[in-house]
Enzyme design. Structure first.
Site, PDB file in Angstrom:
ATOM      1  N   GLY A 172     113.919 -56.011  -1.961  1.00 48.11           N
ATOM      2  CA  GLY A 172     112.698 -56.610  -2.491  1.00 48.11           C
ATOM      3  C   GLY A 172     111.487 -56.083  -1.762  1.00 48.11           C
ATOM      4  O   GLY A 172     110.459 -55.785  -2.368  1.00 48.11           O
ATOM      5  N   GLU A 215     106.988 -61.027   4.134  1.00 46.32           N
ATOM      6  CA  GLU A 215     106.843 -59.778   4.895  1.00 46.32           C
ATOM      7  C   GLU A 215     105.692 -59.850   5.895  1.00 46.32           C
ATOM      8  O   GLU A 215     105.772 -59.262   6.983  1.00 46.32           O
ATOM      9  CB  GLU A 215     106.651 -58.607   3.935  1.00 46.32           C
ATOM     10  CG  GLU A 215     107.748 -58.456   2.887  1.00 46.32           C
ATOM     11  CD  GLU A 215     109.148 -58.409   3.478  1.00 46.32           C
ATOM     12  OE1 GLU A 215     110.068 -58.937   2.844  1.00 46.32           O
ATOM     13  OE2 GLU A 215     109.313 -57.850   4.579  1.00 46.32           O
TER      14      GLU A 215
END
Length: 1027
Positions: free
Chosen positions: A434, A470
């Site tokens: 992802g 992230e």
């Protein structure tokens, strides 16, 4: 001197005749020690001794295993002091020098030679008899005699490197005697030949005296290596390679001393990877049909070694200076800002990036060569940029806005400003994961970063969640890094928790509360299996490293942090996190470091470690059973373990912060009360007039609750009278717990249906989607089992129970993320079950879409509409054509799911082959395609057969143990429920051996099939009565 002994295979004819050979060419083990290599003494901190049995050295023989008879003889021969040679035909006379005569009729006197031979034979027999007599009887048993306890360690068995020389290291993890300080990397990719060359200069320091440097390298052809000690002159050195562990080494005759400075320079060449790790090639086709190539990196967890030789473990942090050559039509990116560009004599350009201002683990290094465009803005002295292929630049604005807002939030929440000058977010056209949190250069799959200007809230929710995850890694994982992969949860559990917490605060309109709740339910389902594992677990192989990237590290880790935060008062959790980041900034940690930091900020320094050890070091979670006698409530805990056999449940106990509410106050946070359950049972007091008790307020705890028949009845009655007496999280929690207890066999399915009687009055997303998910799972199991009568009745039950909600749904634009989720869940279930209202409206919306030249279908309904359209031959072909020309990735992926939902077996075979070949459909979508095809009745057996026929190709594209392989196996086998399928799956994976048989996900798959089979056997008779 210790001698390395090898195992030999002695032919039976040699064993039988060896005692009578003439002058064998033997190696005397006691005298001829010069025949064996001598190794320098190992560093004390490097040696890991492996107990091994002493073995007979037989020169010239192979290393095959002995069969039982040969091994017994070899053991006896060793104890008798015998040595054997490898007999060749050259040692044997071709014929006897004597001619066999017919025996005479009378006896003749034996010759002198015969007498000598007979005497020698008798002497040998007598000698052997005496030896055998005096040897202890245990000599001839398989286990042998007990060995004396010796304190002298046995040298490790060094493997052979590729050039035949012994490789001076035996472990997966590198020795601690050398530490890298700085890497100077120069990379020269050629996007025409799909190859690259590299020049790596590693500056190191010696931590302990040693005679070797060991580091990682994989699939690199090292052409030259030089070594420099302190201020001395560089000299050429030989590099040894041991491919099974992807390690290289340089040996020295003189010891390197602690404190010395070393420089190792390596030149090498390699192919750009065709998979999705290391330095790999990718491509994309623009709206005009022009194909462009690019090169990007994906190093986590073990693939930096595929791009440059390095110390590829999290604890070996260093600084980096990166240089990349390119053609003028390309651009390059790396972790740091670009410092300068130089034109080379070849006409290529060399981009040099600033030396990293922070120490990084190798898995966080990244670089890209591509033709991208970007948009940017400054946030707190950090330049935030979003990159994409030129055609998709217009889809980057939401990502930039989201990243900028979240960067400010994290700077404030962690009380620690982001460490670098820039933060790039890059959409890679062909990217398996992802996203990847490379420091300063975060890479994403396009669907995880790019959304259209008119995208739905659910599409924005997905992108924002990935960005939040992230960005959290820039602190948890990058700034402070786990020491080894066994503590991966410190990275992934924290980033997962922070993604939900940050979005709840900064983007409440995205409704990530329900997303987080559904995630916790998934984590409980995985952790209920006997094949689950503790959050912190031993990691000894590369495959085990890959397997750590699973639901336990991510979802259970996040769930436990939520529970901890909910049990600590005020801002103590945040204060502990700030202390942790302050104390260990730039360093590596273990889990205990986090608990110690949290303990320091708690009142009276209450030990957080004491509470959390039970959640980290044992698998599974507790089941709390509630029994009530007027005002006294007894809580008992046990391991919640789903098992299809008589597996003994562990006697482990958890330190559980039990929260609860009752009918007098149940909605507001102030209503919550806390009871700590540390022992097998505990008692709390309630007023006698309390009608019902609900544990695990808003499902913040990682446990399941059984209320007993009376407790469940009281809660069900309360919901039937007024669903608003509990929060929507608590209502969803009751539904989830009831289904889980049914699977465990603690409640009947009649009780499940009794609870669901209230659901027609439900309006909130979480309870409806949880009930639908659970019922749909049962429906699919019945469908795959071909229980046609029960399938029809279950279908009727679902449609009847949710009919009023289905018919209330609209088909136009919907702004609320929660309502979009509710609508898509209801209508997708309804259309899959052929609800006339749903199918008719979906067909009409698709018709309008075609007639109006692609008028936008609401994002949350696109997959549903395309799937209904693809049921017909004409519609499937139309959707395929649209897929081939679509540029908006989120919409394109929904078209792909529609294509994979077909029940046409020819098309199923076509799409499986297409995604494996990676031409019409990108191979990165293979897990999605397998999952979608497996959901259908026609497809679930095709995917299983396809896996068996194409396993070798699958593990060429995705490593054994990787998330992609885990997903493929789980989705393909999770709906099997028969003994025949169990035998097939077990037989296939057993036959794979080192190509996948030992994966944890295989044990999960087998366990799930057994549980499905057990549940079916237990419930089918009752189903026929109830439905």
């Amino acid at each position: 001197m210790d001698i390395f002994l090898i195992r030999a295979n002695l032919p039976r004819n040699m064993i039988e005749n060896s005692m009578f050979e003439e002058e064998p060419d033997v190696v005397d083990l006691a005298k001829d020690s010069a025949a064996f290599p001598t190794f320098p003494a190992l560093d004390p901190d490097e040696v890991v001794y492996e107990p091994r049995s002493s073995r007979l050295l037989v020169r010239g023989l192979g290393e095959n295993e002995l069969d039982e008879e040969e091994e017994d003889y070899e053991s006896s021969a060793r104890l008798l002091g015998m040595s054997f040679m490898n007999r060749s035909s050259a040692h044997r006379p071709s014929s006897s020098p004597y001619t066999r005569q017919a025996p005479p009729r009378s006896c003749s006197r034996p010759s002198a030679r015969t007498m000598v031979v007979c005497v020698l034979f008798l002497v040998i027999v007598a000698s052997m008899t005496m030896v055998l007599y005096f040897l202890p009887g245990c000599t001839f048993t398989r286990t042998g005699c007990p060995k004396s306890n010796s304190t002298t360690p046995i040298d490790p068995a060094y493997p052979n490197s590729t050039n035949g020389e012994l490789f001076p290291w035996t472990e997966l993890r590198l020795p601690a005697s050398i530490r890298p300080l700085h890497y100077d990397l120069t990379l020269n990719p050629d996007l025409k030949t799909m190859t690259f060359t590299g020049h790596t200069v590693i500056s190191m320091s010696v931590q302990h005296n040693t005679k070797r440097i060991v580091l990682h390298s994989a699939e690199l052809n090292i052409t030259k290596a030089t070594f420099q000690l302190d201020d001395g002159k560089p000299s050429d050195v030989t590099v040894l390679e041991y491919k099974p562990r992807q390690q290289i080494a340089v040996k020295f005759t003189e010891e390197l001393k602690a404190g010395q400075h070393l420089v190792l320079t390596l030149d090498y060449s390699a192919n750009l990877s065709h998979n999705y790790d290391g330095f790999y090639n990718s491509s994309h086709t623009d709206k005009n049909g022009v194909k462009s190539v690019l090169a990007a990196t994906q190093f986590e967890p073990l693939a930096a070694r595929k791009a440059f030789p390095c110390f590829d473990e999290p604890a070996f942090k260093a600084t980096f200076l990166v240089k990349i050559s390119r053609e003028s039509g390309y651009m390059t990116l790396s972790n740091m800002p670009k410092a300068k560009t130089t034109e080379l004599p070849s006409g290529l350009l060399l981009d040099e990036f600033e030396k990293s201002s922070v120490n990084m683990s190798t898995y966080l290094v990244a670089f890209i060569v591509a033709n991208f465009t970007s948009i940017s803005e400054n946030v707190s002295d950090t330049l935030v940029s979003v990159y994409s292929v030129p055609d998709k630049k217009e889809h980057t604005r939401f990502a930039l806005k989201t990243a900028s807002k979240l960067l400010q939030f994290y700077n404030n929440f962690f009380d620690k400003t982001y460490s670098l000058k820039k933060l790039d977010l890059v959409a890679i056209p062909d990217f398996l994961a992802g996203a990847m949190e490379n420091w300063g250069l975060i890479t994403f799959r396009e669907t995880s970063l790019l959304v259209g200007n008119n995208s739905s809230r659910l599409e924005q929710q997905l992108v924002a969640s990935v960005i939040a995850h992230e960005l959290a890694h820039q602190w948890f994982g990058n700034l402070v890094t786990m020491s080894w992969w066994n503590d991966l949860w410190l990275n992934e559990g924290f980033a997962t928790y922070m993604q939900y917490m940050s979005l709840q605060r900064e983007f409440p309109e995205l409704d990530t509360d329900n997303l987080f709740l559904a995630m916790r339910f998934r984590a409980l389902a995985k952790d209920a299996l006997n094949s689950s594992h503790p959050v912190i677990v031993k990691v000894d192989t590369a495959e085990q490293v890959l397997e750590m990237f699973d639901s336990v590290s991510y979802e259970k880790g996040a769930s436990i942090l939520l529970m901890l935060n909910a049990s600590l008062p005020g801002e103590q959790f945040r204060k502990g996190i700030i202390e942790y980041l302050r104390k260990f900034s730039g360093l590596n940690t273990v889990t205990e470091d986090l608990w110690n930091s949290l303990t320091q900020v708690t009142p009276q320094h209450q030990s957080v470690s004491e509470m959390m050890k039970s959640w980290m070091l044992q698998k599974g979670f507790p089941l709390i059973t509630v029994s009530r006698s007027k005002g006294q409530v007894t809580l008992t805990q046990e391991h919640f373990l789903l098992t299809a056999d008589n597996t003994t449940r562990s006697s482990s106990l958890w330190h559980i912060p039990v929260t609860y509410v009752n009918d007098s106050c149940s909605l507001e946070p102030e209503c919550k009360q806390l009871f700590t359950l540390k022992t097998a049972s505990g008692t709390l007091k309630l007023p006698d007039n309390v009608k019902w008790l609900k544990l695990n307020y808003r499902n913040t705890g990682f446990y399941i609750v059984h209320y007993g028949d009376e407790g469940w009845k009281a809660l069900i009655d309360a919901l039937n009278q007024n669903i608003s007496v509990l929060t929507h999280e608590d209502r969803a929690s009751l539904i989830h717990n009831m289904f889980a207890l049914s699977r465990l066999g603690r409640v009947t399915f009649r009780q499940v249906l009794s609870l669901l009687n209230y659901i027609s009055n439900e309006t909130d997303t979480a309870p409806v989607t949880e009930a639908l998910s659970q019922l749909t799972t049962i429906y699919k199991l019945l469908d795959k089992r071909q229980e046609l009568g029960l399938v029809a009745r279950m279908k009727a039950y679902i449609l009847n129970r949710f009919d009023s909600l289905i018919c209330k749904q609209t088909w136009g634009e919907e702004l609320s993320a929660s309502k979009q989720k509710l609508r898509s869940a209801l209508l997708e279930s309804a259309c899959s079950l052929d609800h006339p209202y749903c199918v008719q409206n979906a067909t009409e919306l698709y018709k309008q879409y075609l007639e109006s030249n692609r008028t936008k279908i609401p994002g949350d309904l696109q997959r549903l509409v395309f799937t209904v359209a693809a049921r017909s031959d004409e519609g499937w072909v139309q959707v395929l054509q649209m897929y081939a020309h679509a540029t908006y990735d989120a919409e394109k992926r929904k078209m792909l799911q529609a294509l994979a939902s077909t029940q046409d077996t020819r098309r199923i075979v076509w799409i499986l082959k297409a995604v494996l070949n990676g031409e019409t459909v990108q191979t990165q979508e293979l897990p999605l395609v397998f999952s979608t095809v497996s959901n259908g009745f026609a497809g679930h057996l095709f995917t299983w057969n396809f896996i068996q026929e194409n396993w070798n190709r699958l593990i060429e594209k995705f490593p054994v143990g990787s998330s992609a392989i885990q997903s493929i196996i789980t989705s393909t086998t999770s709906q099997f429920s028969t003994q025949a399928h169990l035998d097939q799956v077990q037989g296939f994976f057993t036959s794979l051996k080192e190509r996948g048989s030992q994966m944890r996900v295989v044990q999960e798959a087998l366990e799930t099939i057994r549980l499905n089979q057990c549940w079916m056997d237990r419930n089918l008779p009752a189903f026929r009565q109830w439905l």
